[in-house]
Design a protein around this motif. Sequence first.
Motif, mmCIF file in Angstrom:
data_model
loop_
_atom_site.group_PDB
_atom_site.id
_atom_site.type_symbol
_atom_site.label_atom_id
_atom_site.label_comp_id
_atom_site.label_asym_id
_atom_site.label_seq_id
_atom_site.Cartn_x
_atom_site.Cartn_y
_atom_site.Cartn_z
ATOM 1 N N LEU A 38 89.047 -36.476 -40.343
ATOM 2 C CA LEU A 38 90.114 -36.279 -41.333
ATOM 3 C C LEU A 38 90.248 -34.791 -41.661
ATOM 4 C CD1 LEU A 38 89.304 -39.201 -43.777
ATOM 5 C CD2 LEU A 38 91.132 -39.105 -42.060
ATOM 6 N N PRO A 39 91.445 -34.364 -42.044
ATOM 7 C CA PRO A 39 91.622 -32.952 -42.414
ATOM 8 C C PRO A 39 90.835 -32.613 -43.682
ATOM 9 C CG PRO A 39 93.607 -34.213 -42.892
ATOM 10 C CD PRO A 39 92.674 -35.140 -42.177
ATOM 11 N N GLU A 40 90.440 -31.360 -43.791
ATOM 12 C CA GLU A 40 89.689 -30.919 -44.973
ATOM 13 C C GLU A 40 90.574 -30.845 -46.205
ATOM 14 O OE1 GLU A 40 87.247 -27.480 -44.597
ATOM 15 O OE2 GLU A 40 86.532 -28.084 -42.625
ATOM 16 N N ARG A 41 91.849 -30.579 -45.994
ATOM 17 C CA ARG A 41 92.787 -30.454 -47.112
ATOM 18 C C ARG A 41 93.949 -31.399 -46.909
ATOM 19 N NH1 ARG A 41 91.430 -24.924 -46.155
ATOM 20 N NH2 ARG A 41 90.403 -24.083 -47.988
ATOM 21 N N GLU A 42 94.457 -31.847 -48.031
ATOM 22 C CA GLU A 42 95.632 -32.700 -48.034
ATOM 23 C C GLU A 42 96.544 -32.196 -49.135
ATOM 24 O OE1 GLU A 42 95.131 -37.309 -47.048
ATOM 25 O OE2 GLU A 42 94.935 -36.824 -49.174
ATOM 26 N N SER A 67 98.063 -19.219 -46.451
ATOM 27 C CA SER A 67 96.743 -18.761 -45.999
ATOM 28 C C SER A 67 95.994 -18.051 -47.125
ATOM 29 C CB SER A 67 96.843 -17.884 -44.755
ATOM 30 O OG SER A 67 97.600 -16.737 -45.015
ATOM 31 N N ASP A 68 96.700 -17.268 -47.936
ATOM 32 C CA ASP A 68 96.059 -16.611 -49.084
ATOM 33 C C ASP A 68 95.593 -17.655 -50.099
ATOM 34 O OD1 ASP A 68 96.560 -14.141 -47.957
ATOM 35 O OD2 ASP A 68 98.332 -13.744 -49.198
ATOM 36 N N PHE A 69 96.432 -18.647 -50.341
ATOM 37 C CA PHE A 69 96.095 -19.731 -51.269
ATOM 38 C C PHE A 69 94.826 -20.452 -50.800
ATOM 39 C CE2 PHE A 69 96.745 -24.291 -52.452
ATOM 40 C CZ PHE A 69 96.632 -24.154 -53.820
ATOM 41 N N GLU A 70 94.754 -20.770 -49.516
ATOM 42 C CA GLU A 70 93.588 -21.468 -48.984
ATOM 43 C C GLU A 70 92.343 -20.593 -48.984
ATOM 44 O OE1 GLU A 70 94.879 -23.143 -45.241
ATOM 45 O OE2 GLU A 70 95.794 -24.873 -46.273
#
Length: 88
Positions: A38-42, A67-70
């Motif tokens: 499963l993806p790490e983020r949703e 990308s900055d947010f993550e």
Amino acid sequence: MGPTGIDFVEGFCEFAQKKIKAPVYAQFGFVPRYDKALPEREYKIGNKNLSDAQVMAFLDKFDKDKSDFEEQIDELLSHAIDAYLDRL
């Protein structure tokens, strides 16, 4: 959280939910991810999953880059992991 992370992940998710404050334009929900496929983020609005393009369009409204947010989330998580493990 390393190879023994499964032993701590539920407690960490509860800890992170209390410790990490989301920006005004987002909400964070930390849940254990036992299935590594499963993806790490949703990203969701309500119960609807958002595509990458939709996430970028949403964040653009707040002059935020995905990308900055993550990267910021990763940094917050890193500090929270250290704080959580220091308590054990």
